[in-house]
Every structure is written in structure tokens, then in C-alpha cells.
Write an enzyme that holds these catalytic residues in place. Structure first.
Site, PDB file in Angstrom:
ATOM      1  N   TRP A 200       0.881  -1.457   0.038  1.00 32.70           N
ATOM      2  CA  TRP A 200      -0.045   0.203  -0.091  1.00 32.70           C
ATOM      3  C   TRP A 200       0.852   1.151  -0.073  1.00 32.70           C
ATOM      4  CZ3 TRP A 200      -1.012   3.363   4.322  1.00 32.70           C
ATOM      5  CH2 TRP A 200      -1.887   4.479   4.043  1.00 32.70           C
ATOM      6  N   ARG A 444      -9.552  -2.818   8.601  1.00 31.91           N
ATOM      7  CA  ARG A 444     -10.226  -1.599   8.483  1.00 31.91           C
ATOM      8  C   ARG A 444     -11.735  -1.544   9.164  1.00 31.91           C
ATOM      9  NH1 ARG A 444     -11.832   3.131   3.950  1.00 31.91           N
ATOM     10  NH2 ARG A 444     -10.730   4.729   4.823  1.00 31.91           N
ATOM     11  N   LYS A 478     -16.562   5.532  -8.273  1.00 26.48           N
ATOM     12  CA  LYS A 478     -15.184   5.235  -7.773  1.00 26.48           C
ATOM     13  C   LYS A 478     -15.490   3.664  -6.855  1.00 26.48           C
ATOM     14  CE  LYS A 478     -11.420   6.477  -4.844  1.00 26.48           C
ATOM     15  NZ  LYS A 478     -10.868   7.506  -3.840  1.00 26.48           N
ATOM     16  N   ASP A 480     -14.023   1.070  -4.568  1.00 26.41           N
ATOM     17  CA  ASP A 480     -12.933   0.642  -3.677  1.00 26.41           C
ATOM     18  C   ASP A 480     -13.063  -0.468  -3.096  1.00 26.41           C
ATOM     19  OD1 ASP A 480     -10.623   1.569  -2.217  1.00 26.41           O
ATOM     20  OD2 ASP A 480     -11.825   3.279  -1.262  1.00 26.41           O
ATOM     21  N   ASN A 482     -11.169  -2.216   0.577  1.00 31.93           N
ATOM     22  CA  ASN A 482     -10.144  -1.684   1.282  1.00 31.93           C
ATOM     23  C   ASN A 482      -9.660  -2.813   2.404  1.00 31.93           C
ATOM     24  OD1 ASN A 482      -9.541   0.818   0.732  1.00 31.93           O
ATOM     25  ND2 ASN A 482     -11.746   1.110   1.050  1.00 31.93           N
ATOM     26  N   ASP A 550      -2.848   5.446  -3.211  1.00 33.48           N
ATOM     27  CA  ASP A 550      -3.265   6.331  -2.187  1.00 33.48           C
ATOM     28  C   ASP A 550      -1.977   7.192  -1.918  1.00 33.48           C
ATOM     29  OD1 ASP A 550      -5.739   5.574  -1.954  1.00 33.48           O
ATOM     30  OD2 ASP A 550      -5.637   4.592   0.037  1.00 33.48           O
TER      31      ASP A 550
HETATM   32  C1  DGJ Z   1      -9.213   4.118  -0.017  1.00 37.75           C
HETATM   33  C2  DGJ Z   1      -8.957   4.932  -1.323  1.00 37.75           C
HETATM   34  O1  DGJ Z   1      -7.815   4.499  -2.095  1.00 37.75           O
HETATM   35  C3  DGJ Z   1      -8.991   6.328  -1.006  1.00 37.75           C
HETATM   36  O2  DGJ Z   1      -8.647   7.112  -2.382  1.00 37.75           O
HETATM   37  C4  DGJ Z   1     -10.083   6.658  -0.150  1.00 37.75           C
HETATM   38  O3  DGJ Z   1     -11.324   6.599  -1.213  1.00 37.75           O
HETATM   39  C5  DGJ Z   1     -10.525   5.845   0.928  1.00 37.75           C
HETATM   40  N1  DGJ Z   1     -10.031   4.455   0.653  1.00 37.75           N
HETATM   41  C6  DGJ Z   1     -11.754   5.923   1.294  1.00 37.75           C
HETATM   42  O4  DGJ Z   1     -12.036   5.301   2.533  1.00 37.75           O
END
Ligand code: DGJ
Length: 743
Positions: A200, A444, A478, A480, A482, A550
Site C-alpha cells: 500500500w 479496517r 469510484k 473501492d 480496502n 493512495d
Molecule cells: C481508499 C482509497 O484508495 C482512497 O482514495 C479513499 O477512497 C479511501 N479508501 C476512502 O475510504
């Protein structure tokens, strides 16, 4: 023009591109052998003289006149283990009786125009004019398994895509323990392996190492293609550079657990393989069912690594990315994430949007935090309805206000996840990836939804589709992701199918994407996975652009964009100007440098414009005007690396349009050198006899002069460009733009 030959007399196949040849033969035992992959060779009816079996004392029936040859010394197309080849197999099967021995022998083949799509997975597409496909069928007499190996030759750059399919025509189930997409046996280890691993905010770092005996590999077991190892690697000659020499690229177009490996034997043969990771994989293949591997795109070049890159870029643009988007100028966006994080309301968003509109931004993206009661990353994933506290008049009201300003509207989602604190989880605690007798790990503060279960996929899809339908004019999403998958298991699958979960999860992801694309064919979806943790060819089939990392620091981004663009076109790389000091590494850089780096990608802003001075806003407006005039070139042109951030404190790259009439060069210097002569850069890909003007100066150059002699980045030039004051100290950059004035 490429062709595929089959010679019945010599039992040889020749996949002949404009610049490359790939040659195979059917061994006397019926197994499929490999002969050659490399620079193009004129076709001949028989290449047998190139091949000699080695007698190393095993009694296999490979050659009728020599029953002591071993498969271990034969180059093979899709090897199996256990019958005298001791290298890594491409396929492993376990029968009910415990046997793991299979032997696939040639049954038939077909050569056809174009190619078939792969079921339930994205794959490259073409036309009757642009692709030819060879499929070779092989069978195992004992299990009645039938293997189909497909090789599609694309006329653009001689890309060969390969994948495999297996059908169980027997009466018993078998366990598929490994089923790779490709295997190539080289007879030398004289290559360097280039890989793109990382983490990351440090994605796709280039590493180069010479092949050595043993297995060297890249892989992911995180449930996604991952930031830890992009499914792309290169084998290059030891002296190959960006501009000269041989190289082979291997790129699996798949979004889940993968492996790419090279096994060098003590005899210095190199076996190259790529496919779905066999670690923690076991697919139950019942009678009358089949299984398909994802597709791998293979490229050979004799002309250096930039040529390899340009071939992949053209291939992706012509044969993998949605053609609706591929050449469309993508809107310049403002994203509120680094501007507000979770702390926003309608008023704040509108202020940001107004500032953005005034400087020329075209798309406003509302990031995480608009739904449920999500004021931190502690809750609400899965509850895809707007938060009335932040958006008291509803999401549609906000969308209307933003679109009334003349901006497009985009929305963030993370559909594969659920928060423990959510209505969705409270009503369906069994809908997560987990095993029944262990506490699931949170990442997360969230769980991964069980996308092996179509009901889960379809329910979440309906929630998201409703938001899009009811919110008026949402033109961008977008998407995502995570956290990685842990405790990989599904409560809806029986015990013997638990090691299918990681792959089935990816099929569920593609199912969701297919729904979305069918219902909203013109929706622009930007992929994202904590930044660039799922940057692969599979996702690119749906998301023509991906938020690359990020890490939005301009210096860090040099390496990230350099590594990413080795395989993937600039039109796929989301790149934003963010605040200084940067939020990830706290480095201070100029607005100019941040703009000049983001410029070589899909450009946008991710900072609080309401906090900037008038001077900064004027500079941003100028950056946007500049990007608008070059974005067609950025998304369609030929990209070349000139100076590597891995070699020194200077980076340079260029994009030249296909007709070679326009070029832009980005140059970046991170730390100021002491008492050194100016750097000279040569600009590749121009037309030697054309005359080019350097924008902002009165200078003209011949193409061959710029290509071979180059241009010195000295004080006189900076003065002429009016940037002398900006070119001293750390973190400086410049963009040179050339226009052709004669042909
Ligand atoms: C991870 C993404 O890469 C960021 O750009 C953003 O959208 C955050 N998550 C939001 O939680």
C-alpha cells in the site's frame, strides 16, 4: 500479417507474427512439446533438425526408437508431474483413487479467425481481421479429462494470449489442484527477471535480478491481484535496455490470487509459468463440468523495453479496455477525500465544487462517508443509502446542485464490504467470507462479503443500482476495496469446495461488474483498492481507469507511475494533485511539480481548493488548460521511458502521438545536484526528417537531432522557457512540448 501454420508431416505448429515466432510440435508419444519462442523465423515445413531428445536413462515412451529419454529434458507446452518431468507442472489433478498421474496426448486442433470469450471472466477481444486462434485438444485416456489449450495471435504487436480449459468427460469427480494459464520452457537461463512488487502507498516497485537455479516467483494470496505483486513480469536479456535488446512480457489478466514463476533447473533450462495461484486452490471438477483459466498476454520484442511497453499499451487500448471509453477524453476531476475525509456536509461540498468549476474541473467525486452514519471507517459499509445528517435534502439534491453548476457527478462505493455496525450485517451475518469455527478477522473495521454467493452479489448490486437510478445524473463511480480476504471460506459451500472460494469470489466480482456495465453502459467506473491494490488487466476490462495509489506525493508517484506504466497505458492511471505538505509522506513539493507528475495519467485534484490562494488557483486553472490540450495525446500516444527514477535523482519520460507530430516530455529532478553539468535527454519515437518547434521558445529541431543528440536541459533553455527561477533546489520539474511544423 500474422499466420498460424500446422504441418501434418512434421506435426508442428508455427504461430508466426510480424516480428515473432512461436513453434510447437506433437511428440511421438502424443504429448505437446515446445520448440521455440523468439524473433520471427521464416516458416518451414519441418524444424525437426532443431530438436534432439536426450538419453538420460529413463524408460518413457516419448520416442519410439529411444525408450530411455526422459521428459525432464524436453521443452513442453503444458507439463504434468509424475512421468519423468520433475519440474513444476502446469496442471495437477487428483483422482478419487488417490492417483495424481495424468498424461495428455494430442487429439485434434482447430485454427479459426477471431477468438471466443472466456466464460464468466474478462478476456481480450478482437475481430476476424485482428486475431487468429489456435486451439489444441489433448486427452487423458484414464480420467477422460479433455484439455483445450488456446493461443490467440493478435496482429497488433504479435501479442499472444493464452488460456486453458479442462472438461471432465469421465464418470468420477477429480480434484484440480493446479491449473495454470501458460507454460513456456526456455533452453537458457540467460535472462534478468523484472518484477513489480510493493505494498500500500508503494505499489509496483521495479526489481531486476538475474535468473538463478531454483524457483523465483511472484504471487498473491490476498484475494486480489494485490499491491504486493502485480501479475506482470518480464524476462529480458542481461544487456537489454529501454531502447535495445530482447525481452518477453507475461501478464495475467486476472484480479485474484495469482502466481508467476520461473524455475531454473540444474541444467539451466528456464520454465516460465503464470496463472491462478495453486496455493490454497482445489477445484472439484465433477463429471460433465469444465473449468477455464484466466487469460495471459505474452509479448516478445527484439527492440527493447519501451517497445514491449508500447505493445502492451496498444494491446490494452485495442483489445481489452471498453472501446466506448478507450479514446474518450476522461473528465478532469476533483475528489473530496483528501479535502474533507469524513468531515463534510452539503454546504462544504458545494463550496469545493464551485471552486473546482471556476478553475476548469469537469467532474466532482463524492468519496467515502456519504451513506449510513459513516463518520469514520467504523461503520455503515453495506448500508447504501445517504446519510440524512450530512445530506439533509438527499443525494439527488446534491447531484442536482452539482450538475447545475455544470459539473458531472461521481460517487464512491465499496460494494464487496460490510461493516459489523451495519443493517446489512445485522440481518445477514452469514454473508461474509469466513469459516464457521473461527472468529473472522476485521480489516479496517470491516468484513469481506461472500461474493461466491450470487444472492449476496445480486442483493448488493440492486442496492447500488437503486442509488444510481434514483440519484439523477451519476456519470462516474469510484469502486473501492480496502482489505484483503482472510479466513477464506464460504458458509454456503460444502467442505470440499472451500478451496474454490478465492476464485469464486473473483467470479462474483466480475458478475457484479457485468451487471453494472449492462445496466449502465456509459458509466465511467474508476477502479480502486486502497489505491492500487487491484491494478490488473481483468479489472481494466470494466474500469478503464484505476486510482494507482493512495500515495499522492509527487516524488513517490514518479516510481509508482513509472512501474505501473511498464505494462498499463497512461489512460488507465488515475493521478491527482494533492496538498503540500503531502498527507502520506509529509513532503513539501511545488504545485508545478505535483501537476507535472499527475499530468502523465488521468488527471485530477484531491485537495481543499477553498484553502488555496488566488495565485494557486490561477496556476491550477493554467494546469487544467494545458492538460486539456494534451489529454488526447496522453491517452492515445506512445509512451517511452527516458530516465529511470531507480537510476538517479532524475526521471524523464515522453509521449509521442501516432503520427509523430506532437510530443511532450516530462522531466523531474528530486534532489538538487552539486556542481554538475546539465543533463541531456534524447527524445525517442520522433520522425527523423520532420522539423519540430519547442513550445514557449523560438527553437526548431530536426527529429533525428532530438532523437540522437537530444536536448540539454541548461540555464539558457530554462531562461528561454521563462522558468529559470523554478529550476533550482529540490523537487523541480518541467514539461517540454514539441509540435511538428513540416513533414
Ligand atoms: C481508499 C482509497 O484508495 C482512497 O482514495 C479513499 O477512497 C479511501 N479508501 C476512502 O475510504
Amino acid at each position: 500479417m500474422g499466420q498460424i501454420y500446422f504441418e501434418a508431416g512434421s506435426q508442428q505448429f508455427h504461430i508466426q507474427g510480424e516480428n515473432s515466432s512461436y513453434i510447437m510440435h506433437i511428440l511421438p508419444s502424443g504429448e505437446l512439446g515446445h520448440l521455440y519462442y523468439g524473433k520471427r523465423i521464416e516458416h518451414q515445413a519441418d524444424f525437426s533438425q532443431q530438436f534432439a531428445p536426450y538419453n538420460y536413462g529413463m524408460s518413457r515412451d516419448i520416442f519410439p526408437l529411444d525408450d530411455s529419454a526422459a521428459l525432464d529434458f524436453v521443452a513442453l507446452e503444458y507439463p504434468t508431474y509424475g512421468t519423468s518431468d520433475f519440474r513444476q507442472p502446469a496442471i495437477e489433478v487428483r483422482q478419487c483413487n488417490g492417483s495424481r498421474i495424468v498424461k495428455f496426448v494430442y487429439e485434434s486442433h482447430q485454427i479459426e479467425k477471431n477468438k471466443q470469450p472466456i466464460e464468466a471472466m474478462p478476456s481480450a477481444f478482437g475481430t476476424d481481421e485482428t486475431v487468429i486462434t489456435l486451439t489444441i485438444y489433448l486427452t487423458d485416456a484414464v480420467t477422460k479429462l479433455r484439455l483445450a489449450l488456446s493461443y490467440s495471435l493478435f496482429m497488433t504487436g504479435d501479442v499472444i494470449t493464452r488460456h486453458a480449459k479442462i472438461e471432465n468427460n469421465g464418470v468420477e469427480s477429480v480434484q484440480l489442484l493446479r491449473f495454470l494459464s501458460m507454460n513456456i520452457d526456455f533452453d537458457t537461463k540467460a535472462y534478468d527477471m523484472m518484477t513489480f512488487t510493493g505494498s500500500w502507498i508503494r505499489e509496483r516497485e521495479l526489481e531486476v535480478a538475474p535468473l538463478r537455479r531454483g524457483i523465483q516467483s511472484i504471487s498473491s494470496s490476498r484475494g486480489a491481484s494485490s499491491a504486493t505483486a502485480n501479475p506482470f513480469f518480464v524476462l529480458k536479456g542481461h544487456h537489454t535496455t529501454d531502447f535495445h535488446g530482447e525481452a518477453y512480457g507475461f501478464n495475467l489478466m486476472y484480479s485474484g490470487n495469482h502466481v508467476g514463476q520461473v524455475e531454473v533447473t540444474p541444467y539451466d533450462q528456464a520454465r516460465v509459468q503464470q496463472g491462478v495461484n495453486y496455493f490454497d486452490f482445489n477445484w472439484e471438477l465433477a463429471p460433465n463440468t469444465s473449468f477455464q483459466s484466466p487469460e495471459v498476454a505474452i509479448v516478445y520484442t527484439a527492440d527493447g523495453l519501451n517497445d514491449l511497453t508500447q505493445t502492451y499499451h496498444d494491446f490494452y487500448r485495442e483489445h481489452m479496455i471498453n472501446q466506448y471509453w478507450v479514446k474518450k477524453e476522461r473528465p478532469i476531476l476533483i475528489n473530496n477525500w483528501e479535502a474533507t475525509y469524513f468531515d463534510f456536509d452539503e454546504t462544504k461540498l458545494l463550496e469545493l465544487a464551485k471552486k473546482a468549476k471556476a478553475v476548469g474541473v469537469e467532474l466532482f467525486v463524492l468519496d467515502d462517508g456519504w451513506f449510513g452514519h459513516r463518520d469514520s471507517d467504523n461503520s455503515s459499509l453495506g448500508d447504501w443509502y445517504y446519510d440524512p445528517k450530512k445530506l439533509p435534502y438527499g443525494l439527488k439534491h446534491l447531484v442536482d446542485q452539482i450538475t447545475d453548476l455544470g459539473l458531472q457527478f461521481g460517487l464512491w462505493i465499496e460494494p464487496e464490504m460490510v461493516s459489523p455496525d451495519s443493517d446489512l450485517y445485522r440481518s445477514h451475518p452469514d454473508w461474509i467470507i469466513c469459516v464457521s469455527d473461527r472468529t473472522p478477522t476485521q480489516g479496517r473495521n470491516q468484513y469481506v462479503l461472500d461474493f461466491t454467493n450470487n444472492e449476496v452479489v445480486d442483493t448488493v448490486y440492486e442496492m447500488i443500482a437503486k442509488v444510481i437510478r434514483e440519484s439523477g445524473d451519476i456519470s462516474y463511480i469510484k469502486w473501492d476495496w480496502n482489505r484483503p480476504l482472510t479466513e477464506i471460506g464460504s458458509l454456503q459451500l460444502p467442505p470440499q469446495k472451500q478451496q474454490e472460494v478465492a476464485h469464486r469470489y473473483v467470479l462474483g466480482l466480475y458478475r457484479f461488474y457485468n451487471h453494472l456495465m449492462n445496466d449502465f453502459p456509459h458509466l465511467l467506473v474508476e477502479g480502486c483498492a486502497s489505491g492500487g491494490s487491484r491494478f490488473d488487466g481483468g479489472i481494466l476490462a470494466y474500469s478503464p481507469q484505476i486510482w494507482a495509489s493512495d500515495d499522492s506525493d509527487a516524488v513517490e508517484r514518479l516510481k509508482i507511475q513509472y512501474g505501473t506504466s511498464f505494462c498499463y497505458p497512461l489512460s488507465t492511471i488515475g493521478a491527482h494533485v494533492s496538498a503540500s505538505p503531502n498527507h502520506q509522506v509529509h513532503r513539501t513539493t511545488s504545485l508545478k511539480m505535483r501537476g507535472d507528475v499527475a499530468f502523465f495519467g488521468i488527471f485530477g485534484y484531491e485537495l481543499d481548493l477553498t484553502m488555496l490562494s488566488e495565485g494557486e488557483l490561477t496556476e491550477i486553472a493554467a494546469q487544467i488548460t494545458m492538460y486539456k490540450s494534451y489529454r488526447q495525446l496522453i491517452i492515445t500516444g506512445d509512451f517511452s521511458r527516458i530516465l529511470s527514477p531507480y537510476d538517479s535523482n532524475e526521471t524523464a519520460w515522453s509521449v509521442v502521438d501516432k503520427s509523430k507530430t506532437k510530443a511532450i516530455v516530462g522531466y523531474y529532478r528530486t534532489l538538487a545536484p552539486a556542481y554538475k553539468l546539465p543533463t541531456r535527454i534524447k527524445i525517442p519515437q520522433l520522425q527523423p526528417e520532420m522539423i519540430y518547434t519547442l513550445k514557449g521558445t523560438k527553437r526548431t529541431y530536426r527529429g533525428d537531432e532530438l532523437m540522437n543528440w537530444g536536448i540539454e536541459l541548461n540555464l539558457v533553455l530554462f531562461e528561454e522557457l521563462g522558468i529559470l527561477g523554478q529550476m533550482s533546489g529540490d523537487h523541480v520539474s518541467l514539461i517540454l512540448a514539441f509540435d511538428c511544423i513540416t513533414r
